[in-house]
Design a protein around this motif. Structure first.
Motif, PDB file in Angstrom:
ATOM      1  N   ALA A  62     -25.361   9.294 -32.574  1.00  0.00           N
ATOM      2  CA  ALA A  62     -26.132   8.211 -33.104  1.00  0.00           C
ATOM      3  C   ALA A  62     -26.145   6.776 -32.489  1.00  0.00           C
ATOM      4  O   ALA A  62     -25.016   6.582 -31.825  1.00  0.00           O
ATOM      5  CB  ALA A  62     -25.745   8.021 -34.689  1.00  0.00           C
ATOM      6  N   PRO A  63     -27.212   5.936 -32.333  1.00  0.00           N
ATOM      7  CA  PRO A  63     -27.077   4.785 -31.586  1.00  0.00           C
ATOM      8  C   PRO A  63     -26.048   3.754 -32.157  1.00  0.00           C
ATOM      9  O   PRO A  63     -25.276   3.284 -31.424  1.00  0.00           O
ATOM     10  CB  PRO A  63     -28.655   4.244 -31.965  1.00  0.00           C
ATOM     11  CG  PRO A  63     -29.565   5.647 -32.092  1.00  0.00           C
ATOM     12  CD  PRO A  63     -28.546   6.214 -32.936  1.00  0.00           C
ATOM     13  N   LEU A 110     -22.720   4.630 -30.376  1.00  0.00           N
ATOM     14  CA  LEU A 110     -22.687   4.605 -28.836  1.00  0.00           C
ATOM     15  C   LEU A 110     -21.759   3.493 -28.390  1.00  0.00           C
ATOM     16  O   LEU A 110     -21.029   3.820 -27.361  1.00  0.00           O
ATOM     17  CB  LEU A 110     -24.082   4.318 -28.246  1.00  0.00           C
ATOM     18  CG  LEU A 110     -24.908   5.557 -28.187  1.00  0.00           C
ATOM     19  CD1 LEU A 110     -26.200   5.452 -27.665  1.00  0.00           C
ATOM     20  CD2 LEU A 110     -24.261   6.882 -27.358  1.00  0.00           C
ATOM     21  N   GLU A 111     -21.766   2.256 -29.061  1.00  0.00           N
ATOM     22  CA  GLU A 111     -21.009   1.242 -28.612  1.00  0.00           C
ATOM     23  C   GLU A 111     -19.598   1.363 -28.816  1.00  0.00           C
ATOM     24  O   GLU A 111     -18.780   0.605 -28.281  1.00  0.00           O
ATOM     25  CB  GLU A 111     -21.564  -0.148 -29.135  1.00  0.00           C
ATOM     26  CG  GLU A 111     -22.941  -0.511 -28.710  1.00  0.00           C
ATOM     27  CD  GLU A 111     -23.177  -1.914 -29.247  1.00  0.00           C
ATOM     28  OE1 GLU A 111     -22.689  -2.488 -30.044  1.00  0.00           O
ATOM     29  OE2 GLU A 111     -24.449  -2.334 -28.905  1.00  0.00           O
ATOM     30  N   GLN A 165     -25.111   8.072 -22.413  1.00  0.00           N
ATOM     31  CA  GLN A 165     -26.463   8.146 -22.803  1.00  0.00           C
ATOM     32  C   GLN A 165     -26.596   9.384 -23.714  1.00  0.00           C
ATOM     33  O   GLN A 165     -26.070  10.479 -23.456  1.00  0.00           O
ATOM     34  CB  GLN A 165     -27.517   8.206 -21.871  1.00  0.00           C
ATOM     35  CG  GLN A 165     -27.290   7.123 -20.640  1.00  0.00           C
ATOM     36  CD  GLN A 165     -28.186   7.443 -19.315  1.00  0.00           C
ATOM     37  OE1 GLN A 165     -27.542   8.344 -18.782  1.00  0.00           O
ATOM     38  NE2 GLN A 165     -29.053   6.697 -19.000  1.00  0.00           N
ATOM     39  N   SER A 166     -27.206   9.131 -24.829  1.00  0.00           N
ATOM     40  CA  SER A 166     -27.461  10.187 -25.849  1.00  0.00           C
ATOM     41  C   SER A 166     -28.443  10.152 -26.576  1.00  0.00           C
ATOM     42  O   SER A 166     -29.103   8.911 -26.961  1.00  0.00           O
ATOM     43  CB  SER A 166     -26.246  10.248 -26.543  1.00  0.00           C
ATOM     44  OG  SER A 166     -25.970  11.432 -27.399  1.00  0.00           O
ATOM     45  N   GLU A 167     -28.877  11.109 -27.231  1.00  0.00           N
ATOM     46  CA  GLU A 167     -30.207  11.244 -28.139  1.00  0.00           C
ATOM     47  C   GLU A 167     -29.756  12.377 -29.284  1.00  0.00           C
ATOM     48  O   GLU A 167     -29.490  13.391 -28.736  1.00  0.00           O
ATOM     49  CB  GLU A 167     -31.569  11.580 -27.799  1.00  0.00           C
ATOM     50  CG  GLU A 167     -32.805  11.656 -28.418  1.00  0.00           C
ATOM     51  CD  GLU A 167     -33.885  11.798 -27.690  1.00  0.00           C
ATOM     52  OE1 GLU A 167     -34.965  12.304 -28.338  1.00  0.00           O
ATOM     53  OE2 GLU A 167     -33.971  12.046 -26.506  1.00  0.00           O
ATOM     54  N   SER A 202     -25.994  14.648 -25.176  1.00  0.00           N
ATOM     55  CA  SER A 202     -25.301  13.562 -24.390  1.00  0.00           C
ATOM     56  C   SER A 202     -25.105  13.746 -22.980  1.00  0.00           C
ATOM     57  O   SER A 202     -24.933  14.860 -22.610  1.00  0.00           O
ATOM     58  CB  SER A 202     -23.917  13.216 -25.171  1.00  0.00           C
ATOM     59  OG  SER A 202     -24.002  13.104 -26.637  1.00  0.00           O
TER      60      SER A 202
END
Length: 407
Positions: free
Chosen positions: A346-347, A350-351, A390-392, A397
């Protein structure tokens, strides 16, 4: 060499209004400092406030590492700041080293005329330091590091008021830094204890059951022992990972560098994980650029990075999915990418994905101890490289790390 304290004792007295305004400002700074318990944002706040208080171009914080006792440049202010490679600042010859050794403030109005090297700023090629005011960061007579500001605006000299303000800020910052370190340490210990609780409880439960039942048959006894062994192995693995990460973070790991063939390393990793992939019905593949250049690195540590990324790519994949490892490079760097067709990230995660003890939830549950990616990041950065993701969601991923040939 004597300090160049030009015009520090002949300042015009400040008006009552200005004194009150500065007192209120310092109280607000103190409040914000002690409300911040994460070290990185705390240090960013300190350098930005130092610039504003002293009307200078740039500020920096250098800290003594708790484990190694070495001095590191940790934070720099300004819009032009780029990610800093964590390098040791020598005590001998550096102005920051002089401040740490003496515990005194330092003013140099003209660095070109000063005989000491200025190694803490040599790492910032975009900035030319002309003058400096530096003060120690002290907590209960213990020096934690140094707070420095450079280049007074309009090329004015530093004043006694600048020294007093920076000393006040440094005193408040030192207390806040110590608090942040203690909070971070206690938080990590609490998380580790939480992670250890489950396998330890399982070992206790299984062993107590077997001891309490003398008539347990051979097969059940074996099942119990296998369960105890499985939990004990996981326990040792988790503790070793935590210790490994601690050593990497404190610079206590010495890389054993040699010429490394990343293509060969990737082949070994995929062969090692082939049975794991077959169990999940996941296909592994490798694509590498011809004549991929060798790099200077620690083969064992880089193998550890690849293994961690491939393990995750298989673990979070879907039946019938794939894991594709791609290697590319040029005359300066080599890049390794591990892509999967799994659940994705999930966005909002990511961080945080490279933060220790952070775990992505899958089907409402968290998997693993959350140390593998944090260790991988430390190893890559110790080689002078970078790692990113990078992932969706629902698609997959792609984790990539890039290394210099002569890291």
């Amino acid at each position: 060499m004597p300090l160049m304290l030009k015009d520090l004792t002949h300042n015009h007295p400040l008006s009552a209004e200005i004194q009150v305004a500065r007192l209120e400002m310092m109280l607000e700074v103190s409040r914000k400092l002690h409300a911040t318990l994460e070290l990185a944002p705390l240090l960013r706040f300190v350098v930005e406030e130092a610039v504003e208080l002293t009307d200078t171009e740039v500020a920096a914080v250098l800290l003594l590492d708790k484990g190694s006792g070495e001095l590191y440049l940790e934070a720099v202010s300004g819009e032009l700041v780029r990610p800093l490679e964590r390098r040791t600042i020598p005590f001998e010859g550096s102005l920051a080293g002089w401040i740490v050794r003496t515990g005194e403030f330092l003013v140099v109005d003209n660095l070109r005329e000063d005989g000491r090297s200025f190694s803490e700023i040599d790492q910032l090629p975009w900035f030319e330091a002309c003058s400096i005011l530096g003060v120690p960061l002290k907590f209960k007579e213990k020096t934690l590091g140094v707070l420095e500001v450079y280049n007074k605006h309009h090329r004015a000299g530093f004043t006694g008021d600048d020294i007093r303000l920076l000393h006040t800020l440094a005193g408040q910052a030192a207390v806040a830094i110590q608090n942040a370190r203690m909070f971070e340490q206690s938080d990590e210990v609490a998380k580790l204890a939480q992670e250890l609780h489950s396998p330890v409880s399982s070992i206790i439960d299984f062993s107590q059951f077997m001891l309490a039942n003398s008539n347990v048959n051979t097969e059940n006894w074996r099942v119990g022992l296998e369960s105890v062994n499985r939990e004990a192995v996981y326990l040792v693995h988790m503790v070793n990972n935590f210790l490994d990460l601690s050593r990497l973070e404190t610079g206590r790991v010495q890389l054993q560098k040699e010429k490394v063939d990343l293509h060969l390393l990737a082949q070994e990793v995929l062969e090692c994980r082939q049975s794991q992939a077959l169990q999940k019905n996941v296909t592994l593949s490798l694509k590498a650029k011809e004549n991929l250049p060798l790099i200077q690195g620690d083969a064992k540590r880089l193998h550890q990075v690849m293994m961690s990324l491939v393990d995750n790519a298989i673990k979070y994949n879907r039946p019938g999915g794939s894991v594709n490892v791609t290697l590319s490079g040029n005359q300066l760097r080599v890049q390794v990418a591990v892509a999967d067709t799994g659940v994705g990230i999930a966005p909002g995660d990511l961080e945080l994905i490279f933060k220790k003890f952070y775990r992505v939830q899958e089907n409402g549950t968290e998997n693993g101890a959350g140390l593998g990616l944090a260790i991988a990041k430390q190893i890559v950065e110790a080689h002078g490289g970078d790692i990113w993701v990078q992932s969706e969601l629902g698609v997959g991923s792609r984790f990539t790390f890039s290394l210099p040939l002569n890291g």
